[in-house]
Design a protein around this motif. Structure first.
Motif, PDB file in Angstrom:
ATOM      1  N   VAL A   1       0.844  -1.196   0.000  1.00  0.00           N
ATOM      2  CA  VAL A   1       0.000   0.000   0.000  1.00  0.00           C
ATOM      3  C   VAL A   1       0.877   1.242   0.000  1.00  0.00           C
ATOM      4  O   VAL A   1       1.781   1.378   0.837  1.00  0.00           O
ATOM      5  CB  VAL A   1      -0.930   0.002   1.225  1.00  0.00           C
ATOM      6  N   THR A   2       0.634   2.177  -0.915  1.00  0.00           N
ATOM      7  CA  THR A   2       1.426   3.401  -0.988  1.00  0.00           C
ATOM      8  C   THR A   2       0.893   4.456  -0.016  1.00  0.00           C
ATOM      9  O   THR A   2      -0.210   4.322   0.524  1.00  0.00           O
ATOM     10  CB  THR A   2       1.398   3.982  -2.412  1.00  0.00           C
ATOM     11  N   LYS A   3       1.667   5.523   0.185  1.00  0.00           N
ATOM     12  CA  LYS A   3       1.226   6.616   1.065  1.00  0.00           C
ATOM     13  C   LYS A   3      -0.071   7.239   0.560  1.00  0.00           C
ATOM     14  O   LYS A   3      -0.942   7.607   1.351  1.00  0.00           O
ATOM     15  CB  LYS A   3       2.315   7.693   1.149  1.00  0.00           C
ATOM     16  N   GLN A   4      -0.189   7.350  -0.759  1.00  0.00           N
ATOM     17  CA  GLN A   4      -1.393   7.943  -1.333  1.00  0.00           C
ATOM     18  C   GLN A   4      -2.618   7.081  -1.022  1.00  0.00           C
ATOM     19  O   GLN A   4      -3.703   7.601  -0.722  1.00  0.00           O
ATOM     20  CB  GLN A   4      -1.229   8.100  -2.853  1.00  0.00           C
TER      21      GLN A   4
ATOM     22  N   LEU B   1      11.953   7.411  -3.444  1.00  0.00           N
ATOM     23  CA  LEU B   1      11.453   6.066  -3.217  1.00  0.00           C
ATOM     24  C   LEU B   1       9.944   6.120  -3.023  1.00  0.00           C
ATOM     25  O   LEU B   1       9.420   7.091  -2.469  1.00  0.00           O
ATOM     26  CB  LEU B   1      12.103   5.427  -1.983  1.00  0.00           C
ATOM     27  N   ILE B   2       9.270   5.098  -3.505  1.00  0.00           N
ATOM     28  CA  ILE B   2       7.840   4.959  -3.218  1.00  0.00           C
ATOM     29  C   ILE B   2       7.705   3.995  -2.056  1.00  0.00           C
ATOM     30  O   ILE B   2       7.908   2.785  -2.198  1.00  0.00           O
ATOM     31  CB  ILE B   2       7.082   4.435  -4.459  1.00  0.00           C
ATOM     32  N   TYR B   3       7.435   4.560  -0.890  1.00  0.00           N
ATOM     33  CA  TYR B   3       7.344   3.737   0.308  1.00  0.00           C
ATOM     34  C   TYR B   3       5.996   3.020   0.338  1.00  0.00           C
ATOM     35  O   TYR B   3       4.980   3.545  -0.103  1.00  0.00           O
ATOM     36  CB  TYR B   3       7.525   4.604   1.567  1.00  0.00           C
ATOM     37  N   LYS B   4       6.034   1.817   0.879  1.00  0.00           N
ATOM     38  CA  LYS B   4       4.819   0.982   0.924  1.00  0.00           C
ATOM     39  C   LYS B   4       4.593   0.489   2.349  1.00  0.00           C
ATOM     40  O   LYS B   4       5.523   0.440   3.173  1.00  0.00           O
ATOM     41  CB  LYS B   4       4.933  -0.189  -0.036  1.00  0.00           C
ATOM     42  N   TYR B   5       3.349   0.090   2.594  1.00  0.00           N
ATOM     43  CA  TYR B   5       2.948  -0.306   3.939  1.00  0.00           C
ATOM     44  C   TYR B   5       2.123  -1.580   3.879  1.00  0.00           C
ATOM     45  O   TYR B   5       1.456  -1.885   2.891  1.00  0.00           O
ATOM     46  CB  TYR B   5       2.121   0.811   4.604  1.00  0.00           C
ATOM     47  N   THR B   6       2.170  -2.316   4.996  1.00  0.00           N
ATOM     48  CA  THR B   6       1.264  -3.441   5.203  1.00  0.00           C
ATOM     49  C   THR B   6       0.178  -2.966   6.151  1.00  0.00           C
ATOM     50  O   THR B   6       0.466  -2.424   7.213  1.00  0.00           O
ATOM     51  CB  THR B   6       2.007  -4.635   5.798  1.00  0.00           C
ATOM     52  N   ILE B   7      -1.078  -3.151   5.740  1.00  0.00           N
ATOM     53  CA  ILE B   7      -2.236  -2.637   6.476  1.00  0.00           C
ATOM     54  C   ILE B   7      -3.071  -3.792   6.992  1.00  0.00           C
ATOM     55  O   ILE B   7      -3.496  -4.654   6.219  1.00  0.00           O
ATOM     56  CB  ILE B   7      -3.127  -1.758   5.571  1.00  0.00           C
ATOM     57  N   GLU B   8      -3.279  -3.821   8.295  1.00  0.00           N
ATOM     58  CA  GLU B   8      -4.216  -4.794   8.869  1.00  0.00           C
ATOM     59  C   GLU B   8      -5.489  -4.051   9.269  1.00  0.00           C
ATOM     60  O   GLU B   8      -5.462  -3.130  10.104  1.00  0.00           O
ATOM     61  CB  GLU B   8      -3.617  -5.482  10.104  1.00  0.00           C
ATOM     62  N   VAL B   9      -6.594  -4.418   8.630  1.00  0.00           N
ATOM     63  CA  VAL B   9      -7.873  -3.751   8.898  1.00  0.00           C
ATOM     64  C   VAL B   9      -8.429  -4.239  10.227  1.00  0.00           C
ATOM     65  O   VAL B   9      -8.497  -5.450  10.479  1.00  0.00           O
ATOM     66  CB  VAL B   9      -8.871  -4.012   7.758  1.00  0.00           C
ATOM     67  N   CYS B  10      -8.818  -3.303  11.066  1.00  0.00           N
ATOM     68  CA  CYS B  10      -9.331  -3.646  12.393  1.00  0.00           C
ATOM     69  C   CYS B  10     -10.782  -4.151  12.319  1.00  0.00           C
ATOM     70  O   CYS B  10     -11.516  -3.802  11.414  1.00  0.00           O
ATOM     71  CB  CYS B  10      -9.265  -2.428  13.314  1.00  0.00           C
TER      72      CYS B  10
END
Length: 303
Positions: free
Chosen positions: A105-108, A294-303
């Motif tokens: 997942v990107t910042k945007q 750099l295009i930083y990415k994230y791992t998202i855990e939906v609550c």
């Protein structure tokens, strides 16, 4: 009425038109978000997809790791429909006994989660951050920071007789041979991902024409020794999917990189050369080209 049926479907080459239609509706930034990338790695990641509320939803359901989704692809102005799409995904994942996790997942895209008030926990995924360079920088290799790259090319030109050509049906076999040689040189390694990478590379080459790719090949003394493949990722960025060469020929990676940009992509603004996967040598190599960002990415855990 909104469509909320998840189609757990495997990717085939015939799905390219469907994927391209959705990718064109959003300015994708992450290197993973192209049909070519997903098609290449469909078996390794066990990629599945479906259409929910007119959003393209893509999942990885590998046995050896937790299933995850990529961020839905579609018209992000349709925020209410997007929120309902994520809720449907959560219901589906819950029914399978999985937590809903979004990866790469990107910042945007992270901001969109906030806008539509989806609760989540985020973890930065530095190993999958994309390295993005300006076309001008890779084309000219100008400036003190890239002195070493220019030196590699100058030495290569002095040592070898070479020629550059575009990839076409007549030289696809040469590219496949380079992949096979690359694999044989490393096959004794215990890293199983090498076989998956070989399969992904050959799958791309088998479908090169259908995928609408561009590529370049370098021959040294008449023998194919390096090739690279890329395509337009978004309006101003090209993504490099594949680059293989005979590492024993010093400077060949540097020159195939530069010549491909100069011959095919001078009309673009940026080059996305994908991630380093946390491999120290690869990170050092990508940083050595002095990325623009750099295009930083994230791992998202939906609550």
């Amino acid at each position: 009425m909104l469509q909320t049926t998840l189609i757990d479907k495997e990717i085939s080459i015939n799905d390219k038109g469907c994927f391209d239609k959705y990718f064109e509706t959003s300015h994708v930034l992450a290197s993973e978000m192209s049909f070519t990338n997903l098609f290449m790695w469909k078996d390794h990641y066990k990629i599945r997809f479906g259409i929910i509320n007119d959003f393209l939803c893509i999942m990885s359901v590998r046995d050896i790791s937790n299933p995850f989704c990529f961020f839905p692809v579609g018209d992000y102005n349709r925020r209410e429909e997007l929120k309902k799409t994520i809720e449907t995904l959560k219901e589906y994942f819950t029914s399978e006994g999985w937590k809903l996790v979004f990866s790469r997942v990107t910042k945007q895209q992270l901001k969109i989660f906030d806008d539509i008030k989806i609760e989540y926990n985020a973890t930065e995924d530095r190993n999958n951050a994309d390295y993005v360079y300006t076309v001008k920088s890779l084309s000219t290799l100008a400036g003190k920071k890239l002195d070493g790259k220019r030196n590699h090319i100058n030495k290569f030109k002095k040592l070898y007789t070479y020629e550059y050509e575009e990839i076409s049906p007549s030289n696809i076999k040469d590219c496949k041979n380079i992949v096979e040689k690359w694999y044989r040189q490393r096959v004794q390694s215990s890293d199983e991902t090498l076989l998956h990478e070989k399969i992904a590379n050959l799958g791309l080459l088998e479908n090169y024409g259908i995928l609408g790719l561009k590529g370049g090949l370098i021959r040294v003394y008449g023998e194919a020794q390096a090739f690279t493949v890329g395509e337009q990722l978004n309006q101003n960025t090209v993504v490099i999917h594949l680059e293989k060469a005979n590492a024993e020929i010093r400077g060949i990676y540097t020159i195939i990189n530069q010549m491909f940009i100069n011959n095919q992509w001078l009309h673009m603004e940026y080059v996305n050369r994908e991630q380093d996967l946390g491999v120290e040598g690869l990170r050092k190599a990508k940083l050595s080209y002095n990325p623009d960002h750099l295009i930083y990415k994230y791992t998202i855990e939906v609550c």
